[in-house]
Write a protein that holds these residues in place. Structure first.
Motif, mmCIF file in Angstrom:
data_model
loop_
_atom_site.group_PDB
_atom_site.id
_atom_site.type_symbol
_atom_site.label_atom_id
_atom_site.label_comp_id
_atom_site.label_asym_id
_atom_site.label_seq_id
_atom_site.Cartn_x
_atom_site.Cartn_y
_atom_site.Cartn_z
ATOM 1 N N GLY A 102 0.475 4.699 -6.957
ATOM 2 C CA GLY A 102 1.896 4.675 -6.644
ATOM 3 C C GLY A 102 2.307 5.856 -5.779
ATOM 4 N N SER A 103 3.478 5.738 -5.173
ATOM 5 C CA SER A 103 3.994 6.816 -4.328
ATOM 6 C C SER A 103 5.507 6.697 -4.244
ATOM 7 C CB SER A 103 3.388 6.743 -2.923
ATOM 8 O OG SER A 103 3.950 7.728 -2.081
ATOM 9 N N TYR A 104 6.167 7.847 -4.080
ATOM 10 C CA TYR A 104 7.611 7.831 -3.854
ATOM 11 C C TYR A 104 7.942 7.444 -2.418
ATOM 12 C CZ TYR A 104 7.697 10.317 -8.300
ATOM 13 O OH TYR A 104 7.530 10.658 -9.617
ATOM 14 N N ASP A 105 6.952 7.472 -1.559
ATOM 15 C CA ASP A 105 7.124 7.097 -0.157
ATOM 16 C C ASP A 105 6.765 5.619 -0.006
ATOM 17 O OD1 ASP A 105 7.072 6.678 2.559
ATOM 18 O OD2 ASP A 105 5.806 8.413 3.024
ATOM 19 N N PRO A 106 7.723 4.748 0.345
ATOM 20 C CA PRO A 106 7.423 3.313 0.459
ATOM 21 C C PRO A 106 6.273 3.003 1.410
ATOM 22 C CG PRO A 106 9.795 3.693 0.555
ATOM 23 C CD PRO A 106 9.141 5.040 0.620
ATOM 24 N N ARG A 107 6.058 3.856 2.417
ATOM 25 C CA ARG A 107 4.986 3.604 3.387
ATOM 26 C C ARG A 107 3.607 3.832 2.790
ATOM 27 N NH1 ARG A 107 7.067 7.785 7.735
ATOM 28 N NH2 ARG A 107 7.154 8.924 5.746
ATOM 29 N N ARG A 108 3.544 4.515 1.650
ATOM 30 C CA ARG A 108 2.258 4.848 1.040
ATOM 31 C C ARG A 108 2.002 4.061 -0.238
ATOM 32 N NH1 ARG A 108 0.426 10.235 2.187
ATOM 33 N NH2 ARG A 108 0.071 10.613 -0.028
ATOM 34 N N ARG A 109 2.851 3.104 -0.547
ATOM 35 C CA ARG A 109 2.669 2.331 -1.772
ATOM 36 C C ARG A 109 1.505 1.349 -1.629
ATOM 37 N NH1 ARG A 109 9.140 1.582 -2.815
ATOM 38 N NH2 ARG A 109 9.464 3.675 -3.672
ATOM 39 N N PRO A 110 0.963 0.887 -2.757
ATOM 40 C CA PRO A 110 -0.227 0.020 -2.709
ATOM 41 C C PRO A 110 0.016 -1.267 -1.931
ATOM 42 C CG PRO A 110 0.177 0.816 -4.941
ATOM 43 C CD PRO A 110 1.377 1.191 -4.138
ATOM 44 N N ARG A 111 -1.097 -1.825 -1.452
ATOM 45 C CA ARG A 111 -1.087 -3.123 -0.784
ATOM 46 C C ARG A 111 -2.199 -3.965 -1.397
ATOM 47 N NH1 ARG A 111 -1.700 -2.710 5.357
ATOM 48 N NH2 ARG A 111 -3.640 -1.699 4.718
ATOM 49 N N ILE A 112 -1.863 -5.201 -1.723
ATOM 50 C CA ILE A 112 -2.824 -6.116 -2.342
ATOM 51 C C ILE A 112 -2.717 -7.461 -1.642
ATOM 52 C CG2 ILE A 112 -3.592 -7.213 -4.483
ATOM 53 C CD1 ILE A 112 -2.108 -5.029 -6.018
ATOM 54 N N THR A 113 -3.856 -8.043 -1.310
ATOM 55 C CA THR A 113 -3.878 -9.359 -0.680
ATOM 56 C C THR A 113 -4.716 -10.313 -1.519
ATOM 57 O OG1 THR A 113 -3.623 -8.436 1.546
ATOM 58 C CG2 THR A 113 -4.491 -10.668 1.383
ATOM 59 N N PHE A 114 -4.098 -11.428 -1.932
ATOM 60 C CA PHE A 114 -4.797 -12.512 -2.617
ATOM 61 C C PHE A 114 -5.091 -13.601 -1.587
ATOM 62 C CE2 PHE A 114 -2.502 -10.486 -6.026
ATOM 63 C CZ PHE A 114 -3.245 -10.698 -7.180
ATOM 64 N N THR A 115 -6.354 -13.950 -1.424
ATOM 65 C CA THR A 115 -6.744 -15.097 -0.601
ATOM 66 C C THR A 115 -7.442 -16.083 -1.517
ATOM 67 O OG1 THR A 115 -7.052 -13.662 1.327
ATOM 68 C CG2 THR A 115 -8.020 -15.866 1.423
ATOM 69 N N SER A 116 -6.861 -17.265 -1.674
ATOM 70 C CA SER A 116 -7.408 -18.241 -2.620
ATOM 71 C C SER A 116 -7.112 -19.640 -2.116
ATOM 72 C CB SER A 116 -6.795 -18.038 -4.007
ATOM 73 O OG SER A 116 -7.384 -18.912 -4.955
ATOM 74 N N GLY A 117 -8.163 -20.453 -1.963
ATOM 75 C CA GLY A 117 -7.945 -21.790 -1.432
ATOM 76 C C GLY A 117 -7.331 -21.714 -0.049
ATOM 77 N N SER A 118 -6.194 -22.353 0.122
ATOM 78 C CA SER A 118 -5.483 -22.333 1.408
ATOM 79 C C SER A 118 -4.236 -21.468 1.338
ATOM 80 C CB SER A 118 -5.110 -23.764 1.818
ATOM 81 O OG SER A 118 -6.271 -24.557 1.970
ATOM 82 N N THR A 119 -4.293 -20.432 0.506
ATOM 83 C CA THR A 119 -3.128 -19.589 0.240
ATOM 84 C C THR A 119 -3.436 -18.127 0.496
ATOM 85 O OG1 THR A 119 -2.280 -21.097 -1.448
ATOM 86 C CG2 THR A 119 -1.526 -18.820 -1.564
ATOM 87 N N CYS A 120 -2.465 -17.424 1.061
ATOM 88 C CA CYS A 120 -2.539 -15.970 1.180
ATOM 89 C C CYS A 120 -1.247 -15.380 0.628
ATOM 90 C CB CYS A 120 -2.729 -15.544 2.632
ATOM 91 S SG CYS A 120 -2.741 -13.750 2.845
ATOM 92 N N ILE A 121 -1.375 -14.473 -0.337
ATOM 93 C CA ILE A 121 -0.232 -13.751 -0.904
ATOM 94 C C ILE A 121 -0.442 -12.272 -0.608
ATOM 95 C CG2 ILE A 121 1.047 -13.168 -2.996
ATOM 96 C CD1 ILE A 121 0.072 -15.810 -4.195
ATOM 97 N N SER A 122 0.465 -11.691 0.164
ATOM 98 C CA SER A 122 0.374 -10.281 0.542
ATOM 99 C C SER A 122 1.421 -9.495 -0.233
ATOM 100 C CB SER A 122 0.601 -10.113 2.052
ATOM 101 O OG SER A 122 -0.370 -10.823 2.796
#
Length: 369
Positions: free
Chosen positions: A274-294
């Protein structure tokens, strides 16, 4: 991580090149390895390709990471430049549960692992990350137990849900932390990357084997928002399936429990990245089947429906965080290709200021205490 559509297109191109060429090279010219999940997937595919790929360029920074996480041997024929300075990379070496076949394995680090053993080993590596001089933290007994449970649930979900008929699916996990200089600052940042891969059924395919009560809830959500014409039924089912309380386990449904593994991945990222700076907050990408959730800011913070900590968490990727509103199409979208399984890629920065201010003495202690 940033371009899952482009990444899947590259894999499609590999298959096309394999079918028509007798020799080819692949170049890995990124300045840094910014998505270890993509390399985990490539390591899964590479042994099944015809041996036409030889040589090619690879930056030292990428080669260093692949060597440290024990993926080097998976890329036969690739050219790995030497770099003996591994002091700025902390690895979570690849671990895998794979359906056994005949013969002995030439890569024992990729052999089947017990979920509990991997979860315990994972926590040891996180302690190493937190123990660097700029952070000087480590997991407490309670924090370690929580992380072990989360990792165990993630791997158990991957094992059971990627092969709904047998419950014996495949999974892989890998990660690393890299120390990188801050330009013009003289200091360093610690960038962490994790990848989880399961091969087989997608999330949307697996969840449709759930009890009728769960399927009705998922279909209500998907049918409500498909009228917007933005996301497919499959993509909407996938987003609903990762919410707390959604499970294929009939006993768990009967007991009104279960279905917490997917959002626990987000919890891990927010706890240590985590971070107090929004630009440094985590990023997670789910790729499953024909779906991408960022999952990115502003859709990375977990909330419950009524704000109570013990209530099911939700992450519907809209400003109201409500199942009654459609998800943001920038963050939840369809893919042109079908990926046979689920790939989860994560990246975050270990922020010493955030960790120091949010970790209480009751939960974590410095390594020299």
């Amino acid at each position: 991580m940033d371009d899952p559509v482009g990444t899947l297109e590259k894999f499609q191109q590999l298959a096309e090149i394999e079918a028509r060429e007798i020799g080819a090279q692949i170049h890995f010219e990124d300045q840094y390895c910014l998505d270890v999940g993509a390399y985990l997937l490539l390591a899964e595919v590479w042994p099944n390709l015809a041996p036409i790929f030889q040589g090619g360029k690879m930056t030292r920074s990428v080669a260093k990471v692949l060597r440290r996480v024990n993926l080097e041997n998976a890329f036969r024929g690739a050219s790995f430049p030497r770099d003996d300075n591994a002091r700025d990379v902390w690895a979570i070496q690849v671990q895998r549960r794979q359906i056994s076949g005949p013969g002995d394995s030439a890569t024992p680090q990729l052999d089947p692992q017990r979920k509990e053993k991997v979860a315990d080993w994972f926590c040891d590596r996180i302690d190493e990350w937190l123990g660097v001089p700029e952070i000087k933290q480590m997991l407490s007994a309670l924090g370690r137990a929580n992380f072990q449970q989360i990792i165990g649930e993630i791997l158990d979900n991957a094992e059971r849900h990627s092969a709904p008929e047998t419950g014996g699916g495949q999974w892989s996990i890998v990660g690393f932390m890299a120390r990188r200089a801050i330009p013009g600052n003289g200091g360093y940042e610690y960038h962490a990357y994790l990848g989880f891969l399961s091969v087989g059924a997608s999330i949307a395919e697996s969840i449709m084997t759930a009890p009728e009560k769960v399927r009705k809830k998922i279909d209500w959500y998907a049918n409500t928002h498909r009228r917007q014409g933005v996301q497919s039924i499959e993509t909407l089912r996938t987003l609903m399936a990762i919410q707390d309380g959604i499970t294929r386990d009939a006993a768990a449904v009967q007991a009104n429990r279960g279905g917490v593994g997917m959002l626990s991945i987000v919890e891990i990222a927010n706890e240590i990245g985590g971070s107090y700076d929004p630009r440094r907050r985590p990023r997670i990408t789910f790729t499953s089947g024909s779906t991408c959730i960022s999952l990115r800011d502003p859709y990375i913070t977990l909330k419950t429906s009524n704000g109570e900590p013990n209530e099911p968490r939700r992450l519907f990727c809209n400003l109201t965080n409500s199942p009654n509103d459609p998800p943001d199409s920038t963050f939840v979208r369809d893919l042109d290709y079908h990926f046979p399984g689920t790939l989860i890629s994560m990246d975050f920065v270990l922020d010493p200021h955030f960790l120091t201010s949010t970790i209480s003495e009751d939960e974590h202690h410095g390594p020299d205490n």
